[in-house]
Design an enzyme around this catalytic site. Structure first.
Site, short mmCIF file in Angstrom:
data_model
loop_
_atom_site.label_atom_id
_atom_site.label_comp_id
_atom_site.label_asym_id
_atom_site.label_seq_id
_atom_site.Cartn_x
_atom_site.Cartn_y
_atom_site.Cartn_z
N GLY A 128 -4.78 -4.43 5.52
CA GLY A 128 -4.29 -5.49 4.97
C GLY A 128 -5.15 -7.03 5.19
O GLY A 128 -5.64 -7.62 4.48
N ARG A 129 -5.48 -7.18 6.49
CA ARG A 129 -6.27 -8.36 6.79
C ARG A 129 -7.45 -8.65 6.16
O ARG A 129 -8.17 -9.56 6.19
CB ARG A 129 -6.06 -8.50 8.26
CG ARG A 129 -6.71 -7.73 8.99
CD ARG A 129 -6.11 -7.56 10.44
NE ARG A 129 -6.79 -6.51 11.41
CZ ARG A 129 -5.95 -5.29 11.63
NH1 ARG A 129 -4.93 -5.13 10.62
NH2 ARG A 129 -6.55 -4.38 12.10
N GLU B 49 10.04 -6.10 3.93
CA GLU B 49 10.03 -7.26 3.36
C GLU B 49 9.72 -7.33 1.82
O GLU B 49 10.25 -8.10 1.14
CB GLU B 49 9.11 -8.01 4.25
CG GLU B 49 9.83 -8.36 5.60
CD GLU B 49 9.10 -7.31 6.61
OE1 GLU B 49 8.81 -7.53 7.67
OE2 GLU B 49 8.49 -6.19 5.95
N LYS C 295 9.55 -3.32 13.66
CA LYS C 295 10.01 -2.82 12.67
C LYS C 295 10.91 -1.49 12.79
O LYS C 295 11.95 -1.63 12.26
CB LYS C 295 8.67 -2.17 11.93
CG LYS C 295 7.92 -3.34 10.98
CD LYS C 295 6.86 -2.53 10.42
CE LYS C 295 5.82 -3.41 9.82
NZ LYS C 295 4.88 -2.92 8.92
N LYS D 54 0.90 -1.19 0.18
CA LYS D 54 -0.02 0.00 -0.06
C LYS D 54 0.81 1.28 -0.06
O LYS D 54 0.55 2.16 -0.67
CB LYS D 54 -1.02 -0.06 1.38
CG LYS D 54 -1.98 1.14 1.22
CD LYS D 54 -2.65 1.16 2.39
CE LYS D 54 -3.56 -0.03 2.67
NZ LYS D 54 -4.15 0.05 3.99
N GLU E 81 -4.78 -9.78 15.14
CA GLU E 81 -4.29 -8.62 14.80
C GLU E 81 -5.41 -7.43 14.86
O GLU E 81 -4.92 -6.30 15.27
CB GLU E 81 -3.80 -8.33 13.54
CG GLU E 81 -2.83 -7.25 12.98
CD GLU E 81 -2.09 -7.26 11.67
OE1 GLU E 81 -1.11 -7.76 11.64
OE2 GLU E 81 -2.68 -7.00 10.58
N HIS F 85 -4.72 -35.92 14.50
CA HIS F 85 -3.77 -36.79 14.96
C HIS F 85 -2.48 -35.83 15.16
O HIS F 85 -1.41 -36.08 15.41
CB HIS F 85 -3.30 -37.42 13.61
CG HIS F 85 -4.06 -38.59 13.19
ND1 HIS F 85 -4.30 -39.81 13.65
CD2 HIS F 85 -5.39 -38.50 12.45
CE1 HIS F 85 -5.26 -40.44 13.25
NE2 HIS F 85 -5.85 -39.61 12.33
#
Length: 526
Positions: free
Chosen positions: A269-270, A218, A502, A212, A356, A387
């Site tokens: 973002g999420r 990253e 960050k 954005k 978040e 399992h």
């Protein structure tokens, strides 16, 4: 008039605390249990149904939850959100992800434009671009079609779109809409990008850079990794890359990209899978028509989430029961357990969405709250999880509420009969059995084999994982998280908790460290 009050100040919450606890094992035994299954369900969009018979609720608790929804003004707050009030108070922003898939209320103008029109225009631009790629109008330098799309992003720019792609990959192959294979690069660990790049033909790959701000460390690092790979292959990177970014970012008008598609600050973002963030990669992978079906399912779920009566609103009721479990019953975690391999990464997406959003210890005014808020979210697909960590869920010291998701049909329409039943029947049999095993348990004189039961669960059941059902499922959980944030009086739409690390990482890379931070940096040979 809307008022924003802490959960523990609400009269209805204090009434809820006093409600008698439900003995789940007793309530779910025999005919009583069968009656509860018939009674305690809510229809959702796209043929999904939310069943909550195996939750620790009865009519008394449900009446208290309805009063809580009314006093907390959940429906009114949702209406204020979709009509464009500043609900993200931390960043002083609107919250408009619902508008990427439809308009529930008034027209909303921001940045001088009608936002619904803006989002539709971006979807139309993406659709036009994707169709040109599929038709061979946009090709690589050799005039050959692109066969692979690679998304470069992190957090919400990766988890949601990746989960949605994996959920629809086999469906698209079966239904003839599979256009391009999609890969995802997210981690700044160079092994992530290297593994993807070594496994694809870069000459026939198109890369989607999602940032954005255009400054995400990253993502830009991985972009450089990709550009180096393209350069080393003798390719012009600008002919292989598109950007999804804001109109004000440095990526927006850069000649480094074939095209740029836009998002804005009003979509976190999420919450961005139904925006250009998910739209570009999913439209390239499956075609714009499939992405449109996905949006339609989400839009239908949003309409149902606007219902004021909590017992008719699956997302609101799911949220209320979750708050009851967290704040009154004292359960610290929630497990998301889809009995569908297609949803293998859906729990990871919901983990970010929930934790978040509601992992906050101050209210929307910055004041500390005196109660617990968001739970720890984790999960894996069934039957794999059975399992793995189900041992703790069945017999551990903590009770963990469970959210199952199940479908009657698989995606590929291929199966085999073994010992009198198909694989799909075995899958569905397992989820039905787990619900009852968790709820009722099993008495045994051997304490090691004794199951206490009383472990609550809900299940969402649908016909098949398809684009519409996936959109509805996604929107259900987005709206659940929103309603819980309203109840806890926290801001579900900022994420200051990701910022400190960050800042310190930049200090480390600039060698501006001392004390323990320098010591750890030295240990890692930075």
């Amino acid at each position: 008039m809307i008022t924003w009050n802490n959960l523990d100040t609400l009269t209805s919450y204090q009434e809820l605390e006093k409600a008698a606890r439900v003995n789940l094992a007793e309530a779910m035994t025999g005919d009583k249990g069968a009656e509860r299954v018939k009674k305690y369900s809510v229809p959702m969009a796209e043929g999904l149904v939310y069943y909550y018979a195996a939750k620790q609720v009865d009519d008394t608790v449900l009446d208290a939850l309805k009063k809580l929804a009314d006093e907390a003004q959940l429906a009114e707050k949702f209406k204020a959100l979709y009509n464009g009030e500043v609900i993200n108070t931390g960043e002083k922003r609107l919250v408009l992800h619902h508008m990427t898939r439809g308009q529930l209320g008034d027209a909303v103008t921001a940045d001088g434009v009608d936002k619904r029109t803006f989002y539709k225009q971006q979807q139309e631009r993406i659709a036009e671009f994707a169709n040109k790629v599929h038709n061979g109008e946009i090709t690589n330098a050799a005039g050959e079609k692109f066969t692979t799309v690679v998304q470069i992003g992190i957090g919400g720019s990766d988890l949601g779109p990746r989960a949605m792609y994996l959920a629809l990959e086999n469906w698209a192959k079966k239904n003839g809409t599979f256009k391009m294979e999609a890969k995802f690069i997210s981690n700044v660990d160079p092994d992530d990008a290297a593994a993807v790049l070594y496994g694809i033909d870069v000459a026939h790959s198109i890369f989607v850079l999602v940032s954005k701000s255009g400054t995400t460390l990253e993502t830009l690092t991985n972009e450089s990794f990709v550009k180096d790979a393209l350069k080393n292959a003798g390719l012009d990177a600008s002919k292989h890359m598109i950007a999804v970014t804001s109109e004000t970012s440095p990526l927006a008008k850069s000649s480094d990209y074939l095209a740029a598609f836009f998002m804005d600050d009003y979509i976190g973002g999420r919450y961005s899978s139904t925006s250009a963030v998910g739209g570009a990669v999913l439209s390239l992978a499956f075609g714009p028509e499939v992405f449109a079906q996905f949006l339609k399912g989400a839009a239908e779920a949003d309409k149902l989430a606007a219902e004021a009566d909590a017992t008719k609103n699956a997302a609101m009721l799911d949220a209320l029961i979750g708050v009851y479990e967290r704040n009154v019953l004292g359960y610290p975690c929630t497990a998301v357990l889809p009995y569908s391999q297609a949803l293998s990464r859906f729990p990871a997406h919901l983990q970010q969405l929930d934790m978040e959003s509601n992992g906050k210890s101050v209210n929307r005014f910055g004041e500390p709250v005196n109660y617990v808020t968001g739970p720890v979210i984790f999960g894996e697909p069934g039957t794999n999880g059975q399992h793995s960590f189900y041992q703790l869920l069945h017999q551990g010291t903590d009770i963990v509420p469970l959210q199952f998701v199940g479908f009657k049909k698989n995606q590929m329409d291929t199966d085999v009969v073994i010992q009198g039943s198909t694989s799909q029947q075995k899958l569905c049999a397992n989820v039905a059995a787990q619900i009852m095993a968790f709820a009722c348990g099993k008495a045994d004189e051997n304490r090691n084999k004794n199951f206490e039961g009383g472990r609550p669960s809900s299940i969402i059941i649908g016909e098949q994982v398809n684009p519409g059902a996936l959109g509805a499922l996604l929107a259900h959980f987005e709206n659940k998280v929103m309603f819980q944030g309203f109840l806890w009086n926290v801001n579900s739409f900022d994420q200051e908790g990701v910022q400190l690390g960050k800042v310190l990482a930049k200090r480390v890379l600039a060698h501006e460290t001392d004390g323990a931070l320098k010591a750890f940096s030295d240990l890692l040979e930075i």
